[in-house]
Design an enzyme around this catalytic site. Structure first.
Site, short mmCIF file in Angstrom:
data_model
loop_
_atom_site.label_atom_id
_atom_site.label_comp_id
_atom_site.label_asym_id
_atom_site.label_seq_id
_atom_site.Cartn_x
_atom_site.Cartn_y
_atom_site.Cartn_z
N TYR A 38 55.65 70.44 38.98
CA TYR A 38 55.89 69.97 37.61
C TYR A 38 55.24 70.93 36.61
O TYR A 38 55.84 71.34 35.63
CB TYR A 38 55.34 68.56 37.45
N SER A 84 45.38 65.88 24.81
CA SER A 84 45.16 66.54 26.10
C SER A 84 44.43 67.84 25.82
O SER A 84 44.21 68.21 24.67
CB SER A 84 46.48 66.79 26.81
N GLU A 121 31.94 69.17 33.38
CA GLU A 121 32.12 67.95 34.17
C GLU A 121 33.35 68.09 35.05
O GLU A 121 33.98 69.15 35.06
CB GLU A 121 32.23 66.74 33.24
N LYS A 123 37.23 67.27 36.45
CA LYS A 123 38.52 66.83 35.93
C LYS A 123 39.08 65.83 36.93
O LYS A 123 39.54 66.18 38.01
CB LYS A 123 39.48 68.00 35.76
N ARG A 144 47.17 56.02 27.61
CA ARG A 144 47.35 57.06 26.61
C ARG A 144 48.75 57.01 26.00
O ARG A 144 48.92 57.28 24.82
CB ARG A 144 47.12 58.43 27.23
N TYR A 231 35.60 56.66 35.47
CA TYR A 231 34.53 57.49 34.92
C TYR A 231 34.85 57.81 33.47
O TYR A 231 35.99 58.19 33.16
CB TYR A 231 34.38 58.80 35.69
N CYS A 423 57.35 68.53 79.67
CA CYS A 423 56.34 69.26 78.91
C CYS A 423 56.91 70.63 78.55
O CYS A 423 57.37 71.36 79.43
CB CYS A 423 55.07 69.44 79.74
N CYS A 441 51.44 65.39 78.45
CA CYS A 441 51.89 66.06 79.66
C CYS A 441 51.03 65.52 80.79
O CYS A 441 49.82 65.38 80.65
CB CYS A 441 51.68 67.56 79.52
S1 IVH Z 1 38.64 65.46 27.88
C1 IVH Z 1 39.92 65.75 23.59
N1 IVH Z 1 37.50 65.35 30.24
O1 IVH Z 1 42.82 65.38 31.74
C2 IVH Z 1 39.58 65.85 25.03
N2 IVH Z 1 39.83 64.91 30.11
O2 IVH Z 1 44.41 67.03 29.28
C3 IVH Z 1 40.22 64.79 25.84
N3 IVH Z 1 40.82 64.32 32.29
O3 IVH Z 1 44.88 63.26 30.77
C4 IVH Z 1 40.19 64.96 27.29
N4 IVH Z 1 38.99 64.48 33.47
O4 IVH Z 1 42.75 61.99 31.14
C5 IVH Z 1 38.65 65.22 29.55
N5 IVH Z 1 36.31 65.25 32.24
C6 IVH Z 1 37.47 65.12 31.56
C7 IVH Z 1 38.68 64.77 32.19
C8 IVH Z 1 39.84 64.68 31.44
C9 IVH Z 1 40.28 64.21 33.52
C10 IVH Z 1 42.26 64.13 32.00
C11 IVH Z 1 42.53 63.31 30.78
C12 IVH Z 1 43.79 63.91 30.21
C13 IVH Z 1 43.78 65.29 30.73
C14 IVH Z 1 43.37 66.26 29.62
#
Ligand code: IVH
Length: 689
Positions: A38, A84, A121, A123, A144, A231, A423, A441
């Site tokens: 994607y 995002s 942190e 993702k 969202r 989280y 086999c 086997c």
């Molecule tokens: S910050 C303005 N921090 O990744 C900043 N996003 O494109 C807003 N995501 O769908 C996002 N871990 O849900 C941020 N540690 C993290 C994240 C995180 C996952 C996801 C978020 C969004 C996409 C960001």
């Protein structure tokens, strides 16, 4: 200059395809392609539109953040949009270096200016959620959606135990919108799927769909059955609260309110600090109990964040830095059957080569016949291949939408049919015992494939560690009948520099090296030797327990099933396998010859293995731990080689007790078993890495 017709057509086709995937993903929660595919389509469209601005139209999927509200959920307008962030797809260090360079340029910092402070942190790979706390009470939760308007999913979010319904502590804000990710942990996912299969109900495709599906489930009772986690990573609308002046400060404050914040975060300086974090988390990735697809860097200071501001739809102060995808699409070119060390016949998919999880994969396991049927994998199918860390790549799912007609007309795959009831290595009979998933086997070590595998296993790194004795060489040794059993490796009449140097792709020097490596392998531990024998159901951990219990091979060989079961975690099935192995005349003869050659295996004092420092230790978890769920704690313990058991006995090494621990804690005290808090457990785990 106008866009070429070709480019315009391609952009149109990409938009259609992306929209289809968006619908399947966001609305139906049933994606048809993996994320990496994607992302590629999306990036191709972005690139086309950047190159030919006249192709960029307001309703292109690139113009929105993603997702459409389902009509059944009430819409929620986000006072602060849920944006995002930009993604650095280069999985090397340049992702971090480029981000730091952009930030410095935008802030007008010269070369001599000090390093910028960043919060780094994980993702998380789930679903973005905004939690609205009014006077400290969870008043509303929203997805969202398209970033401006999401869906009211309060009922479902309330079923997530880790999300507090009321904030803790003093100085509660008047209004606090917490943003973060809802996700399903891997153990929770596995457990949920196992239960679904037991009940003959559909399993989830992956943890992320599990999370998205349950949050957007209209019946909150069904949502509640699916275990989710959360989280936090940021804020939305806030009032009546003195905002901390850094992102790190915000996360610390949220944690104090009782909101889950992931412990794997840091505040660090400059590109170097980011690169180090990226590398550290990559090494940790497979040990985490949940999926991540990268890390996120954010400028730590709020003042600097404000100065940097936003580009059209993304903050300039944050970036996501990806890791190699662990799932990719490819085509099944064939299904082969491999014969394993214990005679197990494993169906393996031969694949169109694909780069996944950092390596090129050409084969992936299909586990067994039932798994092929369950997933309905056929030659010619497009499939999702998954490779996480050291794990053997596997065919994860079939993309039914891409199945060519002729493939649909094929019969379902059957192992017995594929190998014509014989086999594939030795043409002996095969059997599938009742209640077992695997065909085998029946020829034992007469089967050359089993012999080869047995020798390779014996020589492998965690067994006798004979360097250079690889597949190509073992194939020749077995085919030319130089080596019939592992004992032949130590027979100088068979294996010597001259004989080896005669083989294909072997020079004098490499022959010399192998003879030396074989000589060196004689000096080994009892645990390694037991493991190397390749007894069915005896892995490294059991081999170590057996070595510790019996002290030498002779004692193990003469032990009966009852005595064997006195060893920690050895039950009737394992005991039976061991007893049967040594009862086999051929095996005792091999062992006698090994002993004569000087391969005895010395007993060794307990030693801490850096990776498996909890090896041989049994834990019992009880009560509510402050931050870890049971599943998370269990996963951490198991990852370090420990075992988690349900009940306390004299064999228990540690009881990890949290709040409201009851009878298990009492029993531990009565038996004098060591008791740990979550902190204590973390120290035990931490000291090991
Ligand atoms: S910050 C303005 N921090 O990744 C900043 N996003 O494109 C807003 N995501 O769908 C996002 N871990 O849900 C941020 N540690 C993290 C994240 C995180 C996952 C996801 C978020 C969004 C996409 C960001």
């Amino acid at each position: 200059m106008g866009a070429s017709r070709e480019a315009a057509e391609r952009a149109g086709a990409l938009r259609d395809e992306i929209e289809r995937h968006d619908f399947a993903y966001y609305v139906l929660d049933a994606p048809i392609v993996p994320d990496a595919e994607y992302d590629r389509l999306f990036r191709e469209l972005q690139a086309l539109e950047a190159e030919h601005p006249e192709l960029s139209i307001p309703d292109s999927p690139t113009q929105r953040v993603g997702g459409r509200p389902l009509p059944e959920f009430a819409p929620v307008r986000h006072a602060v949009p849920m944006l995002s962030i930009k993604t650095e797809t280069d999985t090397g260090p340049s992702g971090a270096i480029n981000f730091d360079a952009r930030v410095r340029r935008a802030l007008g910092l010269g070369e001599d200016a000090p390093a910028v402070e960043y919060a780094a942190e994980l993702k998380f790979d789930g679903l973005a959620i905004s939690l609205r706390y009014e006077a400290g009470i969870l008043a509303r939760a929203a997805t969202r959606g398209d970033g401006e308007t999401g869906e009211d999913v309060t009922q479902n979010v309330r079923t997530i135990h880790r999300i507090p319904l009321r904030l803790r502590g003093a100085a509660i804000p008047e209004l606090l919108e917490v943003r973060g990710e809802v996700f399903m942990s891997r153990p929770d996912f596995e457990h949920y799927n196992a239960r679904q299969r037991e009940r003959n109900k559909p399993a989830l495709v992956n943890p992320r769909n599990g999370a998205a599906g349950s949050i957007r489930q209209l019946d909150p009772k069904i949502a509640a059955e699916r275990p989710l986690s959360f989280y936090a990573y940021g804020l939305g609308e806030v009032s009546g609260w003195p905002l901390p002046d850094s992102h790190g400060g915000v996360l610390d404050a949220l944690e104090k309110f009782g909101i889950p914040v992931c412990e794997h975060r840091t505040v660090t300086l400059g590109a170097d600090g980011l690169v180090a974090f990226h590398a550290r988390i990559l090494a940790l990735r497979d040990a985490l109990p949940f999926d991540i697809d990268g890390v996120v860097y954010k400028v730590n200071s709020r003042v600097l964040q404000e100065r940097l501001g936003f580009s059209t739809r993304e903050p300039r102060w944050a970036v996501a830095h990806k890791y190699p995808a662990q799932e990719e699409l490819t085509e099944v070119l064939g299904i082969e059957v491999q014969v394993g060390r214990t005679g197990k016949l494993t169906p393996v998919a031969r694949l169109r080569p694909v780069f996944v999880g950092g390596v090129t994969v050409t084969n992936a396991t299909l586990h067994n016949e039932d798994e092929i049927r369950r997933k309905d994998v056929r030659v010619g199918d497009t499939v999702i291949v998954r490779r996480a860390g050291d794990v053997i790549p596997e065919v994860f799912a079939v993309i039914k939408e891409r199945r060519p007609k002729y493939v649909g007309q094929q019969e379902q795959w059957s192992l017995a049919k594929a190998v014509a009831d014989r086999c594939p290595a030795c043409q002996s009979a095969i059997e599938r015992a009742e209640g077992e998933a695997d065909w085998r086997c029946t020829a034992g070590l007469y089967c050359p494939a089993q012999r080869k595998q047995a020798i390779l296993h014996f020589a492998s790194r965690r067994a006798l560690d004979i360097e250079g004795l690889g597949e190509k060489l073992v194939d020749q040794l077995v085919e030319q009948d130089l080596v019939r059993s592992v004992a032949d490796l130590y027979d100088a009449d068979r294996i010597n520099v001259e004989a080896l140097a005669d083989l294909e792709r072997m020079g004098e020097k490499s022959a010399q090296n192998i003879v030396e490596a074989i000589g060196k392998s004689k000096d080994t531990t009892l645990a390694r030797l037991i493991y190397a024998l390749g007894i069915r159901n005896v892995g490294e951990a059991t081999a170590r327990d057996l070595a510790r219990h019996f002290g030498d091979l002779a004692a193990l060989m003469t032990a009966d099933v009852e005595e064997l079961q006195r060893v920690r975690d050895v039950g009737p099935v394992v005991a039976e396998s061991i007893a049967r192995f040594f009862a086999e005349g051929h095996n005792s003869e091999v062992i006698a010859r090994l002993e004569q050659a000087g391969v005895r295996g010395r007993a060794e004092p307990r030693q801490a293995d850096a990776r498996a420092v909890l090896q041989g230790l049994t834990f019992v978890l009880t009560g509510i731990l402050p931050t870890l769920s049971r599943e998370e704690a269990a996963a951490l313990i198991e990852r370090k080689g420990g075992k988690v058991s349900g009940s306390v006995s004299k064999k228990t090494d540690y009881v990890v007790a949290g709040e409201d621990a009851g009878s298990k804690l009492e029993k531990a005290r009565a038996l004098g078993v060591a008791i740990l808090s979550e902190d204590g457990l973390r120290q035990l785990l931490g000291n090991s890495s």
